[in-house]
Design an enzyme around this catalytic site. Structure first.
Site, PDB file in Angstrom:
ATOM      1  N   ASP A 291      53.194 -33.598 -39.035  1.00  0.00           N
ATOM      2  CA  ASP A 291      52.464 -34.858 -38.993  1.00  0.00           C
ATOM      3  C   ASP A 291      51.843 -35.063 -40.384  1.00  0.00           C
ATOM      4  OD1 ASP A 291      51.364 -37.238 -38.223  1.00  0.00           O
ATOM      5  OD2 ASP A 291      50.347 -36.469 -36.454  1.00  0.00           O
TER       6      ASP A 291
HETATM    7  C1  BGC Z   1      50.096 -39.820 -36.696  1.00  0.00           C
HETATM    8  C2  BGC Z   1      51.545 -39.788 -36.308  1.00  0.00           C
HETATM    9  C3  BGC Z   1      52.342 -40.765 -37.144  1.00  0.00           C
HETATM   10  C4  BGC Z   1      52.121 -40.437 -38.600  1.00  0.00           C
HETATM   11  C5  BGC Z   1      52.903 -41.308 -39.557  1.00  0.00           C
HETATM   12  C6  BGC Z   1      49.887 -39.734 -38.185  1.00  0.00           C
HETATM   13  O1  BGC Z   1      48.566 -39.983 -38.522  1.00  0.00           O
HETATM   14  O2  BGC Z   1      49.423 -38.763 -36.043  1.00  0.00           O
HETATM   15  O3  BGC Z   1      51.696 -40.065 -34.940  1.00  0.00           O
HETATM   16  O4  BGC Z   1      53.697 -40.700 -36.799  1.00  0.00           O
HETATM   17  O5  BGC Z   1      50.741 -40.581 -38.899  1.00  0.00           O
HETATM   18  O6  BGC Z   1      52.435 -42.590 -39.612  1.00  0.00           O
END
Ligand code: BGC
Length: 767
Positions: free
Chosen positions: A291
Site C-alpha cells: 500500500d
Molecule cells: C489506500 C489504498 C489505495 C492506495 C493508492 C492508499 O492510501 O490505502 O487502498 O489503493 O492508497 O491510492
C-alpha cells in the site's frame, strides 16, 4: 492464476519497438513462451533496471500535464519506473508510455494503475452498498462496466476489490468493503475479480484486479484507521482470510499489502503472511504491491531504517513498492552488503514482467489507449442505466411504518436536509475519476421523475454538523458540503415552513461522502445534532416524513428508529443516485437490499456482529438483562438492525422448511428447501438466507454462520420453493492446528429473511 497461452507470440511490431530501443541485438522473441521471453529480457537488464521495475510512483506532475518535463519522465527514461498510478486519460497515458517504450533502456512498457473502486466515470454505489444487493451478477457487472470504461482510457490495473472484513462501524473504510461476513465477502470477491479480469487478461477491455489490503486491515483497534490489529490465528483463518483467498482462487493478478501489523510484524514485512500463506498455502503466483508508502511506514512501526525495512519487505515477498522509493534507493546497497540477494530482486522483477506479459503490454504497449472506444464506452447511457438499476437494488428499507413509502407523484413535496440538493456528495468515497458535477442529486432525480405532476419546495434545513472545523475535515476532494452560514434556527424555520405547505416531507440526512472512507474514523456514529434537530422540528409539523439516509457505514440510529416513521438507507449510490432514489421513493422499484453489516443501538456495543460466539454465560433468549450473564447494564444485546435485514414494499412469508434427511455422511448432500410466498400486493425481490449452527465442536463455534443465499423475485400471490444444498465442505472450519475439515455431530439450520428471523430444523453429520 491467470494463464495466458504459453505459446503467445509477441507481435512483430511490438518486438521491433522493443529491440529498436534496446542496446542488444540478439533478443529473439517470436514463438517464445512467457518464461523464455522474460529470461531473455532479464539477461540483458542491468541491476538498476530490475530494481526500477519494482518502483511504483504516483503520477504527480503528469496529471497536470507536464509529462515530458517532470522528474518522473526522467526516471522513466532511466528505466527506474515499473508502473504509474492515478494518471488519467488515454492521450496522457500514451504520451507517458511512449517515453518508457521509446526512451528507456529496454523499452519495457509501464503498467498503469488506478483506484477504480466502484466505477470509473460511471460511478456505482460504494462497495458496502453494492454488497447489500446480494446479487453476484450485478456486482460482477459493475466491475465489468468499470473495466470496460477504464481500459479504454489507458489503465490496465485497478486496486480493487477491497475485501477487508470489518465488524466495527467506527472504521471509515467499512464503506469500501463488503461488510462483516466472510462467506458473503468471499462470493463478492470472486464476482469482482471475474468482472474486472474477465476470462482473458490480455483482452483489451479487461484489467488486472488487486485484492487488498492483505491482511486484516478492517480489524484496526477501536476502528481508528491504520491502527494495530491483533487477533488469534483461528479468527484470521475462519473469519478474515476467506475473502482474500477467494480472490486468489478466482485468479486475481495482484495483491496489495495492508498498513497494519499482523502478529507483531507489519504486513509488508510479514513473511508468514506473504510467503507461507499467500504463496505456499494458497498458490498465488501474481505480484504483491505494498500500500501507499507502507514500506517507509515500517520505520514508524519500529522495524528499522529505510534500508532495513526495504530489505525486509523484499525478503518477505513484496514485489512492488508503492510511492515510497525504498526499493529504488536502498536495494542496491543491501545487495552489496549481503542483506538481499540478486535472486530476491530477480524474483520480484520477473513477477512484474510476467504481469505485463499477461496483460499483453509487450504485444502492444498502447492497447489500453483507445480514444474511439472510450468515446463509446465511458459514461455511456447504457452504463449509466446499469448503474441506476444497481443503485436501486442496494438501498435498504430500514423502517416503513404505515407504509408511508412509496409516495405518490402528486401534490407538494417538501425536500429538506443537507443532502437534498448536493450532487457533489452522491458518488461517495473513493470515486477518484468520478465527475462530481455530473452526478444526479436527489432534487434533480425527484424532478426528473415527477415532471409536472407534482411540486417540490426545497429548503436546506441543516448543515451536516454544527462545528465548522469538523466540517472542513470532510469537505475535501471536491466533495463540497456547501456549508450554509445562516443560523441553525433560521434554516430549521425555513424547512418547517416548507413542510407546512407540503403533503409529504423528504428529509435527506446523514453523512457527507467523506465522513466515511480512508482516514475518516468516527467515535460518534449517531446522526449529528444539527440534523437530528431538523428531524425533530419536521416531526412536530405532523406531516408524514420520509427519511432518506445517506451513509458510508452503519450508524447508531436508535432515536431515529424510535421516532421517524420511515427510513430508506441509500448509502452513496453513485453518479445516478438521484434517479435511483426517485425510482424507489415513488415505488417504480421495490427496495430489496439487505444489510451486510450489523447496525448497533449505540457505539458502546461495537464491535457487534451476528456470528458471535455463545460464551459460557449467554443471556437467555428474549431477556434484556440478567445479573452474571454476558450483557450490559444500560443497553440490551440486540443490534438495532441485524445482519441480513431489510424491508420491502411487499411481504414475504416463509413456510414448509423441509430437509431431505435427518443426517448426512461426509460425502453426502443435504437438500434444504423452504417455501417463500409474496403475500403483499407488489412484485418484489427477497434474499432468502441460510445459516447453520454447529452445536458441539473441538473449538467453540459461532451461534450462526451464513452458508447460502438466493435472491428471488415473486409476483403478488406467487410462491416459490427455494432449495439449498449443504455438504460437509460447507460445514468445515479451521482447527487449532489450522487443518480444515468438518466435525461429525449435530447442527441446526435456519432459513429466513435475516440473521435474526426464520425457520429452523436439526440435522446431523455422520462419519
Ligand atoms: C489506500 C489504498 C489505495 C492506495 C493508492 C492508499 O492510501 O490505502 O487502498 O489503493 O492508497 O491510492
Amino acid at each position: 492464476m491467470i494463464t495466458r497461452s504459453l505459446t503467445t507470440i509477441i507481435s512483430a511490431a511490438a518486438f521491433s519497438m522493443i529491440v529498436a530501443c534496446s542496446p542488444s541485438e540478439n533478443k529473439s522473441t517470436e514463438g517464445n513462451d512467457q518464461t523464455a521471453f522474460i529470461d531473455s529480457l532479464m539477461n540483458e537488464m542491468s541491476l538498476d533496471e530490475k530494481i526500477g521495475q519494482l518502483n511504483l510512483p504516483t503520477s504527480g506532475a503528469f496529471t497536470t500535464g507536464e509529462a515530458a518535463n517532470s522528474n518522473i519522465a526522467g526516471s522513466i527514461k532511466e528505466g527506474k519506473v515499473g508502473g504509474l498510478f492515478n494518471i488519467q486519460s488515454a492521450e496522457r497515458i500514451r504520451e507517458v508510455q511512449k517515453i518508457a517504450v521509446e526512451q528507456s533502456p529496454h523499452g519495457i512498457p509501464l503498467i498503469f494503475g488506478m483506484d477504480v473502486i466502484h466505477g470509473y466515470k460511471t460511478i456505482f454505489p460504494i462497495p458496502l452498498g453494492l454488497s447489500c444487493t446480494w446479487d453476484m451478477d450485478l456486482i460482477e457487472q459493475s466491475a465489468r462496466v468499470a473495466a470496460k470504461e477504464v481500459s479504454a482510457d489507458g489503465i490496465a490495473w485497478t486496486f480493487s476489490p477491497m475485501t477487508d472484513i470489518s465488524v466495527d462501524p467506527r472504521w471509515g473504510r467499512a464503506s469500501e468493503g463488503s461488510g462483516e461476513d466472510s462467506y458473503l465477502g468471499a462470493q463478492i470477491a470472486k464476482a469482482m475479480v471475474k468482472g474486472y479480469q474477465g476470462t482473458d487478461l490480455a483482452d483489451p477491455n479487461t484489467i488486472m484486479a488487486c485484492v487488498k489490503h492483505f491482511a486484516l486491515y478492517g480489524a484496526a483497534e477501536a476502528g481508528r484507521d491504520y491502527n494495530t490489529t491483533d487477533m488469534s490465528r483461528l479468527r484470521m483463518y475462519n473469519d478474515y482470510f476467506p475473502p482474500y483467498k477467494a480472490a486468489v482462487d478466482a485468479g486475481v493478478g495482484s495483491v496489495m499489502t495492508s498498513f497494519n501489523e499482523i502478529d507483531g510484524v507489519p504486513a509488508s514485512a510479514n513473511k508468514w503472511l506473504m510467503h507461507d500463506i499467500l504463496r505456499e498455502a494458497w498458490g498465488f503466483d501474481g505480484f504483491v504491491v505494498t500500500d501507499y508508502t507502507a514500506i517507509n511506514e515500517m520505520m514508524a512501526h519500529g522495524m528499522g531504517d529505510l534500508q532495513q525495512v526495504s530489505a525486509l519487505a523484499l525478503k518477505a515477498g513484496v514485489d512492488m513498492d508503492m510511492v515510497g522509493e525504498g526499493f529504488l534507493t536502498t536495494l542496491k546497497k543491501s545487495l552489496e552488503e549481503g542483506k538481499v540477494t540478486e535472486a530476491d530482486i530477480d524474483k520480484a522483477c520477473r513477477r512484474m514482467l510476467e504481469a505485463k506479459y499477461q496483460l499483453g503490454l509487450f504485444d502492444d504497449p498502447y492497447k489500453y489507449c483507445d480514444v474511439e472506444r472510450g468515446k463509446q464506452e465511458i459514461f455511456s447511457e447504457k452504463n449509466r442505466k446499469t448503474a441506476r438499476e444497481t443503485a436501486a437494488q442496494s438501498f435498504v428499507l430500514l423502517k416503513n411504518e404505515g407504509n408511508i413509502l412509496p409516495i405518490k407523484k402528486s401534490g407538494t413535496i417538501a425536500l429538506v436536509g443537507p443532502l437534498a440538493d448536493n450532487k457533489e456528495n452522491m458518488n461517495g468515497t473513493w470515486s477518484v475519476a468520478g465527475q462530481v458535477d455530473k452526478a444526479i442529486s436527489l432534487r434533480k432525480g425527484l424532478e426528473n421523475a415527477i415532471g409536472d405532476q407534482a411540486n417540490i419546495i426545497h429548503a436546506r434545513g441543516a448543515n451536516f454538523v454544527s462545528d465548522p472545523e469538523l466540517e472542513k475535515r470532510f469537505s475535501v476532494f471536491g466533495k463540497n458540503t456547501h456549508r450554509d452560514n445562516r443560523s441553525e434556527e433560521a434554516m430549521i424555520k425555513e424547512a418547517v415552513q416548507a413542510a407546512q405547505k407540503a403533503d409529504v416531507v423528504i428529509a435527506a440526512v446523514g453523512e457527507a461522502s467523506e465522513m466515511s472512507g480512508e482516514s475518516s474514523s468516527r467515535s460518534d456514529i449517531e446522526l449529528p445534532k444539527s440534523q437530528r434537530n431538523l428531524l425533530k422540528a419536521l416531526l412536530k409539523t405532523g406531516k408524514p416524513v420520509v427519511t432518506v439516509l445517506f451513509t458510508g457505514r452503519p450508524l447508531a440510529l436508535k432515536w431515529e428508529d424510535e421516532n421517524m416513521p420511515s427510513i430508506l438507507n441509500v448509502w452513496f449510490a453513485g453518479s445516478e443516485a438521484g434517479d435511483a432514489i426517485a425510482d424507489v421513493v415513488f415505488g417504480d422499484v421495490n427496495p430489496s437490499g439487505k444489510l451486510t453489516m450489523t447496525w448497533p443501538q449505540n457505539v458502546g456495543q461495537v464491535p457487534i456482529y451476528y456470528s458471535h460466539k455463545n460464551t459460557g454465560r449467554p443471556l437467555p433468549d428474549g431477556q434484556w438483562f440478567q445479573k452474571f450473564k454476558s450483557n450490559y447494564l444500560d443497553v440490551s444485546n440486540e443490534p438495532l438492525y441485524p445482519f441480513g435485514y431489510g424491508l420491502s414494499y411487499t411481504n414475504f412469508d416463509y413456510g414448509n422448511l423441509v430437509l431431505s434427511a435427518d443426517s448426512i455422511s461426509m460425502d453426502g448432500t443435504l437438500k434444504v428447501s423452504v417455501e417463500v410466498a409474496n403475500t403483499g400486493d407488489r412484485k418484489g425481490k427477497e434474499v432468502v438466507q441460510l445459516y447453520t449452527r454447529d452445536l458441539v465442536g473441538s473449538i467453540t463455534r459461532p451461534v450462526k454462520e451464513l452458508k447460502g443465499f438466493q435472491k428471488i423475485e415473486l409476483a403478488p400471490g406467487e410462491s416459490k420453493i427455494v432449495t439449498f444444498s449443504l455438504t460437509a465442505d460447507d460445514l468445515a472450519f479451521y482447527h487449532q492446528d489450522m487443518s480444515f475439515y468438518a466435525e461429525p455431530g449435530d447442527f441446526k439450520v435456519f432459513v429466513g429473511p435475516s440473521s435474526a428471523e426464520g425457520l429452523e430444523a436439526d440435522f446431523s453429520l455422520t462419519k
